[in-house]
Design an enzyme around this catalytic site. Structure first.
Site, PDB file in Angstrom:
ATOM      1  N   GLY A  13       0.783  -1.238   0.000  1.00 40.67           N
ATOM      2  CA  GLY A  13       0.000   0.000   0.000  1.00 40.67           C
ATOM      3  C   GLY A  13       0.809   1.279   0.000  1.00 40.67           C
ATOM      4  N   SER A  14       2.072   1.216  -0.466  1.00 47.24           N
ATOM      5  CA  SER A  14       2.857   2.459  -0.440  1.00 47.24           C
ATOM      6  C   SER A  14       2.327   3.472  -1.462  1.00 47.24           C
ATOM      7  CB  SER A  14       4.346   2.179  -0.662  1.00 47.24           C
ATOM      8  OG  SER A  14       4.591   1.745  -1.971  1.00 47.24           O
ATOM      9  N   ASN A  15       1.794   3.008  -2.564  1.00 50.03           N
ATOM     10  CA  ASN A  15       1.197   3.945  -3.528  1.00 50.03           C
ATOM     11  C   ASN A  15      -0.073   4.570  -2.962  1.00 50.03           C
ATOM     12  OD1 ASN A  15       2.640   4.171  -6.253  1.00 50.03           O
ATOM     13  ND2 ASN A  15       2.735   1.974  -5.828  1.00 50.03           N
ATOM     14  N   MET A  91      -3.449  -7.143  -7.141  1.00 47.04           N
ATOM     15  CA  MET A  91      -2.805  -8.217  -7.887  1.00 47.04           C
ATOM     16  C   MET A  91      -3.799  -9.190  -8.529  1.00 47.04           C
ATOM     17  SD  MET A  91       0.242  -7.271  -7.547  1.00 47.04           S
ATOM     18  CE  MET A  91       1.344  -8.596  -7.982  1.00 47.04           C
ATOM     19  N   LEU A  93      -6.550  -9.702 -12.037  1.00 50.66           N
ATOM     20  CA  LEU A  93      -7.041  -9.168 -13.301  1.00 50.66           C
ATOM     21  C   LEU A  93      -8.440  -8.614 -13.084  1.00 50.66           C
ATOM     22  CD1 LEU A  93      -6.394 -11.572 -16.302  1.00 50.66           C
ATOM     23  CD2 LEU A  93      -5.858  -9.137 -16.143  1.00 50.66           C
ATOM     24  N   ASN A 108      -4.347   1.953 -13.458  1.00 49.30           N
ATOM     25  CA  ASN A 108      -3.420   1.049 -12.770  1.00 49.30           C
ATOM     26  C   ASN A 108      -2.017   1.610 -12.869  1.00 49.30           C
ATOM     27  OD1 ASN A 108      -2.425  -1.464 -11.607  1.00 49.30           O
ATOM     28  ND2 ASN A 108      -1.737  -2.035 -13.670  1.00 49.30           N
ATOM     29  N   HIS A 110       1.980   0.350 -12.990  1.00 45.42           N
ATOM     30  CA  HIS A 110       2.788  -0.852 -13.222  1.00 45.42           C
ATOM     31  C   HIS A 110       4.269  -0.446 -13.250  1.00 45.42           C
ATOM     32  CE1 HIS A 110       3.720  -4.864 -14.622  1.00 45.42           C
ATOM     33  NE2 HIS A 110       4.479  -4.335 -15.547  1.00 45.42           N
TER      34      HIS A 110
HETATM   35  C1  GRF Z   1       3.971  -1.358  -7.221  1.00 41.77           C
HETATM   36  O1  GRF Z   1       5.267  -1.586  -7.693  1.00 41.77           O
HETATM   37  C2  GRF Z   1       3.000  -1.218  -8.362  1.00 41.77           C
HETATM   38  O2  GRF Z   1       3.557  -0.624  -9.486  1.00 41.77           O
HETATM   39  C3  GRF Z   1       2.636  -2.653  -8.667  1.00 41.77           C
HETATM   40  O3  GRF Z   1       2.583  -3.276  -7.409  1.00 41.77           O
HETATM   41  C4  GRF Z   1       3.417  -2.575  -6.482  1.00 41.77           C
HETATM   42  C5  GRF Z   1       2.546  -2.182  -5.338  1.00 41.77           C
HETATM   43  O4  GRF Z   1       3.263  -1.566  -4.304  1.00 41.77           O
HETATM   44  N1  GRF Z   1       1.403  -2.738  -9.422  1.00 41.77           N
HETATM   45  P1  GRF Z   1       2.489  -0.882  -3.122  1.00 41.77           P
HETATM   46  O5  GRF Z   1       1.493  -1.905  -2.568  1.00 41.77           O
HETATM   47  O6  GRF Z   1       1.786   0.339  -3.660  1.00 41.77           O
HETATM   48  O7  GRF Z   1       3.536  -0.531  -2.118  1.00 41.77           O
END
Ligand code: GRF
Length: 196
Positions: A13-15, A91, A93, A108, A110
């Site tokens: 969940g860092s994003n 994670m 589809l 999304n 990536h």
């Molecule tokens: C990130 O690298 C994102 O690009 C990919 O999964 C990872 C998720 O990281 N889809 P986080 O859970 O947001 O830390």
């Protein structure tokens, strides 16, 4: 104008944290109505909690079909007036049921310069391919894995002694900038989401 988001996660969940931080600093004109994890105990749920954001776990295995799972997701997001779905480390589809409910309204992030290195372990794939540049991409979600119109990309160099971790860390810093930036631009109407 505030864009109402639903964020879907499966892990760290860092994003999600980066989005919530930018919102909390009033640098992103959006609000997160709900965080959904398909994985119980995903660490990202704690981040939602820290920011006081509503969060739930919805497990696909509790539903008979993927369609039923996604219809339920859509019902919940709609009830909260969610306008844009953000997959932030989700994670799974996405299938037609959710895409029908949110056409061109799911994005999304990536960790590769798409269309290169789709799927799992994108950073490892980049290292194995010996490329000199890597990065991340925000794109509109379609039924194909890591496909769909590209909205923005950010680049980093691949350094001679890079490990998967060092490269992933360098890319992740860019992810944390790029995803809130794209959300901001969508909220401001500077990026239009068109049919994929
Ligand atoms: C990130 O690298 C994102 O690009 C990919 O999964 C990872 C998720 O990281 N889809 P986080 O859970 O947001 O830390």
């Amino acid at each position: 104008m505030t864009l109402i988001l639903g964020v879907m996660i499966s892990g760290r969940g860092s994003n999600l944290g980066a989005i919530l931080q930018e919102i909390s600093k009033s640098r992103c004109p959006a609000s997160v109505a709900l965080v959904v994890s398909n994985i119980p105990g995903a660490p990202g749920l704690k981040i939602a909690e820290k920011y006081g954001v509503r969060h739930i776990v919805l497990e696909p295995s509790d539903f008979e079909t993927r369609r039923a799972y996604e219809k339920q997701l859509a019902r919940i997001f709609r009830s909260l007036k969610v306008e844009l779905l953000v997959l932030a480390g989700y994670m799974r589809l996405v299938g037609s049921a959710l895409l029908e409910e949110y056409p061109n309204k799911i994005i999304n992030i990536h960790p590769s310069l798409l269309p290169d290195f789709k799927g799992l372990d994108a950073q490892r794939q980049a290292l194995a391919a010996g490329v000199s540049e890597a990065g991340c991409t925000v794109h509109v979600v379609t039924e194909e894995l890591d496909d769909g119109p590209i909205l923005a990309q950010s680049r980093v160099p691949v350094l001679p002694n890079d490990s998967v971790k060092s490269l992933s860390d360098r890319i992740l810093k860019k992810e944390h900038q790029l995803l809130p930036e794209v959300i901001t631009k969508i909220a401001l109407g500077e990026i239009q989401l068109t049919k994929g």
